[in-house]
Every structure is written in structure tokens, then in C-alpha cells.
Write an enzyme that holds these catalytic residues in place. Structure first.
Site, PDB file in Angstrom:
ATOM      1  CG  HIS A 117     -68.072   5.817  82.320  1.00  0.00           C
ATOM      2  ND1 HIS A 117     -69.112   5.105  81.802  1.00  0.00           N
ATOM      3  CD2 HIS A 117     -67.019   4.967  82.363  1.00  0.00           C
ATOM      4  CE1 HIS A 117     -68.699   3.866  81.528  1.00  0.00           C
ATOM      5  NE2 HIS A 117     -67.445   3.757  81.864  1.00  0.00           N
ATOM      6  CG  ASP A 137     -73.789   1.122  83.070  1.00  0.00           C
ATOM      7  OD1 ASP A 137     -74.420   1.511  82.071  1.00  0.00           O
ATOM      8  OD2 ASP A 137     -72.640   1.521  83.339  1.00  0.00           O
ATOM      9  CB  SER A 138     -74.265  -0.784  78.681  1.00  0.00           C
ATOM     10  OG  SER A 138     -73.612   0.448  78.910  1.00  0.00           O
ATOM     11  CD  GLU A 188     -64.768   2.011  79.736  1.00  0.00           C
ATOM     12  OE1 GLU A 188     -64.276   1.638  78.658  1.00  0.00           O
ATOM     13  OE2 GLU A 188     -65.905   1.688  80.116  1.00  0.00           O
ATOM     14  CB  CYS A 234     -72.232   9.707  80.777  1.00  0.00           C
ATOM     15  SG  CYS A 234     -71.250   8.183  80.679  1.00  0.00           S
ATOM     16  CB  CYS A 254     -77.225   2.245  81.234  1.00  0.00           C
ATOM     17  SG  CYS A 254     -76.939   2.222  79.456  1.00  0.00           S
TER      18      CYS A 254
END
Lengths: 266, 266
Positions: free
Chosen positions: A186, A10-11, A152, A184, A73
Site C-alpha cells: 500500500h 494479495d490479501s 484505503e 507494504c 502481500c
């Protein structure tokens, strides 16, 4: 039987939700995770750059002798998947196709919502795949630029996050979608709150889970499953080891997690 | 007297707050604005890349015959200012030095807060400059990763934004700072809410205003001021013209604003 590890990249750190899914869906598999935290996010990079970064990471994973790779990603999946498949002779699975396929199977009323980063929504990747399969679908896409920073920050069950979710899902509710792609890696961390706000009758598609299921299926079909007593994971990142450790502790139930910093360009 | 324009560049749209300050502080000056919206944010790029991007933009601005440049981007100011000053023979002003200088002048109790992007806070640029001038200062730095997406969503006076501000400024209030550097050119748009939450006795330093003041001072000292009846502005961006237009309408009181898309690499 094939006891080599699965590569996941993933990035940044969102792809750790794939590791979490591996833990429950294929607990005997090892994984090598690479998070390109020094260069996150990829959304602002050109396609050529994303392909170059992906090549660097693929070569890194191959040096760790992986039997397959999950590109966890959205941006790399949309921009570099074809090129990686053409360049390397092993199964490579992104998050866009499995997510779209899972949504197609889940929807009953043909109305699908897509939540994603600004870059993913702008790319139209999910919408294009969905409409290619079934042009009669109604797809409502919504960019959610606040979701990644909220995740995050670790504000998973928070009144601020709840209010932001309410605003972003408004058009999806108005268009009465019965299925929502969390587009996504996340976003699975916001799943409980999103489910509550969307209502229990709406199916949420976790793209990390969808990608992991497709890898599991592939390995089963090709007799490539591992038979470790319990899978182990190696974590690598290009920067910010501390952030990696604290974030991964929130996602994965792993104590004493070791992360190694590597210079990926070399 | 010098009727050439002032160049202003940013990785994105936050630098438009410099244009807004120019409108009130030096209304006779023309400006050429470049927003590198195709490659925003710079925070994830290496120093070498940021220097390369800055060279490309400097050359673009020089082709438009500017008499001076304001680097309205914290990341480019911290990473590329020295290199640009060494390479081009015209006044170049960043946002970090003027912001730090303004805070030093404003503080009475020697306790200064810094709000910035994760990249800016990680770089320690403001803190280093402040402590170099006065090692007895107490500096409280807080990364605010949600501020830029909140501004880009246009949620300037919003209960969600208010609550996020309350959380981020908590350590600053606990340390009783009397001066706060708004260390990102997006943040002036949150100024009314931040002022309300910090209290009226705290001085907020708008880095866009501080940089514009230093440019004004320089031009005055060197007899380089323009005498246009009213300054005009030319806007260029490397991508996302629509977003530029809608965002700039919220910042600047300009109707019929024209933005041109340019390929900056060439």
C-alpha cells in the site's frame, strides 16, 4: 518467448501497485490479479491458515495458466513463500526478499529504515534478511498501523497523512537512515509525501517495484518474456467489487476496468 | 445473590471499556475478560468462523464459572449472539441491541447517527434494529476505519485525531442528528473529542456503557448481584500480552494488572 500471463496476488488491494509497476517496467506482459478482499487482512491469521489461503489462490492462478507468480502481500510472502515454492513448479517471487536486496544495494551508510504493518514489523522478516546479509547494518523498524487505512481512505496528499508520516519517520530520521524500505504494497501511494518528509537524499525502496524488477529479470534470463503489443490485465476479488473498482481507479490509469468476484475456497 | 464473575469477551482490547463501565456501574462485580488478540480483527472472518471462535471463548469463560457474558465486540455481537444464546443457558448480552435501544430512548428529533468499523457499518446491524423499532427514523451511518488504529496508537487527544473526527462526523452534522451511537467498544476513548466536535447538545451513546447497564438490570431483576467489597478482574488474551498491558493501563485505572496468555483453540 512465453505469452502466458503473470499471476499477482494479495490479501487485498495493495498489490495493485505491482500491476502499476508492471505497466511501466514490462508493458508487454499480461497479468491475472487476485485480491482476497473477503479475508483481508491476513495479519491476524495463523501461519497454517495463510498457507492454506495461498494454496487456494495459487490453484486459481494456475487454472488461468500463469507462467510465474508475484506474492504481492508482505504477510503471505513472510509466511507462505517457501511452502508455495516447494509445491509448484514455476517462479514465485515475494516482496520481502527483493525489497531487502534493493535496500542492501542502495545504502551507503549502512543505516536502513523499515516501515511496515504491525504484523510485518512484529515478524521481523526484513530485519532478519538484512542482518543475515550484513550483520553490521543498523536497522530501524517502525510499525505504521495508520498507513493502510489512510491509503484505503484515499487520503494520499493530505495534511492528516503528512502529520502521521512525520511521527512514524521520527526514529528513522533520528537514526540517520539513508534508505527506507516501504515494506507494504500500500505504501507506494504515500511515496511522494514520505519522500518529502524524509528528504530528497534518502532512497525509498518500493517493494512492489523491487519484486516486479526481479520477475522481469527472471523472465529475461529464461527467455520467457511476452511480446504482446500491450499487456492486458484480468482482475478477480473474493469480495467488495465496488471498493476494488474505486481503489484501482486511483492506482491504475485504467478506464473500464472489469473485476470479477470469485469464491476462492472452491 | 450470586458472587460468580461476569464474563466479558472481545476480539481484542476495545472490550476493556466494558470493564471500565463495570467499575463505575457495578463495582462489587468480579469479571473474567478474554481478548482474542491473536485473531483480531474478526471483521475479515466469515460468520461461521466468528461463531466457532465465540464458542471457544464461551467454553473458556464457562470453565471460569461465569454467571453471565457480555460480548463486547460489535462483529461477534452481530454474527454470533443468537447462536450463543441458543447454546448456553446463561444471560448473554451483546453491544448492538443495548446501543440501539439507548439511542431510541435518547433521540428527540428522530435523527440518529451511527459511527462504526467498516465491517459493522457494512453489516447494517444498528440501522436495521433502529428502523425495525421505528421506521420513521432517519439514520446516518458512517464507517470510521481510522478510529481503531488511532485509539490503538493511544492518540486520544491529538490534533490528527481531532481532524479525522471532523471529517467522519460531517455527514452526521449535515443531517442534524441529535444522537450518535459510538458503535465500537474502542470509541468511548475518543468520546471527549467527538463530543466537542459534535457539540454539547448531541447525545453520544457509549455501547459499552449501554451493555453494562443492561447486564446490571438483568442481575438486579434476578437477584444475581454480587456483594464483594470490591470487584476483581482476571484478564486473559490469546496473544500480545505486552500490548494488552500498556493499552489497558490507559483505559483502566489499575496498577499491577496481570494478564495471562491462553491458547483458546484447545
Amino acid at each position: 518467448m512465453d505469452n502466458r500471463a503473470i499471476g499477482v496476488f494479495d490479501s487485498g488491494l495493495g498489490g495493485l501497485t505491482v500491476i502499476r509497476e508492471m505497466g511501466s517496467l514490462m508493458p508487454r506482459e499480461n497479468a491475472v490479479y487476485f485480491g482476497d478482499t473477503a479475508r483481508v487482512p491476513y495479519g491476524s491469521q495463523s501461519k497454517a491458515t495463510i498457507i492454506e489461503f495461498s494454496h487456494q489462490i495459487m490453484r486459481f492462478l494456475l487454472r488461468h495458466d500463469v507462467k510465474g507468480v508475484i506474492i504481492a502481500c508482505g504477510t503471505a510472502s513472510s509466511n507462505a513463500l517457501e511452502e508455495m515454492r516447494a509445491s509448484y513448479d514455476l517462479p514465485i517471487i515475494g516482496v520481502v526478499e527483493p525489497g531487502a536486496r534493493a535496500a542492501l544495494r542502495a545504502t551507503k551508510n549502512g543505516r536502513i529504515g523499515v516501515l511496515g504493518t504491525a504484523a510485518t514489523i512484529r515478524s521481523g522478516a526484513f530485519e532478519r534478511l538484512l542482518l543475515k546479509e550484513d550483520p553490521s547494518l543498523e536497522v530501524t523498524s517502525q510499525a505504521c498501523p495508520l498507513f493502510v487505512p489512510l491509503v484505503e481512505e484515499g487520503w494520499f496528499s493530505d495534511e492528516v497523512t503528512r502529520e502521521v508520516i512525520r511521527r512514524y519517520i521520527k526514529p528513522l530520521k533520528e537514526n540517520q537512515v539513508d534508505t527506507v524500505i516501504l515494506g507494504c504494497t500500500h505504501y507506494p501511494l504515500l511515496r511522494p509525501l514520505i519522500q518529502k518528509e524524509m528528504g530528497e537524499n534518502v532512497t525509498l525502496i518500493n517493494v512492489s517495484e523491487a519484486a516486479t524488477r526481479e520477475m522481469k529479470e527472471f523472465l529475461g534470463q529464461h527467455d520467457m518474456e511476452a511480446d504482446h503489443a500491450a499487456g492486458t490485465y484480468d482482475f478477480y476479488a473474493s469480495d467488495s467489487i465496488d471498493q476494488f473498482r474505486s481503489f484501482s481507479r486511483q492506482i491504475l490509469d485504467i478506464t473500464n476496468l472489469t473485476v470479477s468476484k470469485v469464491s476462492i475456497e472452491k
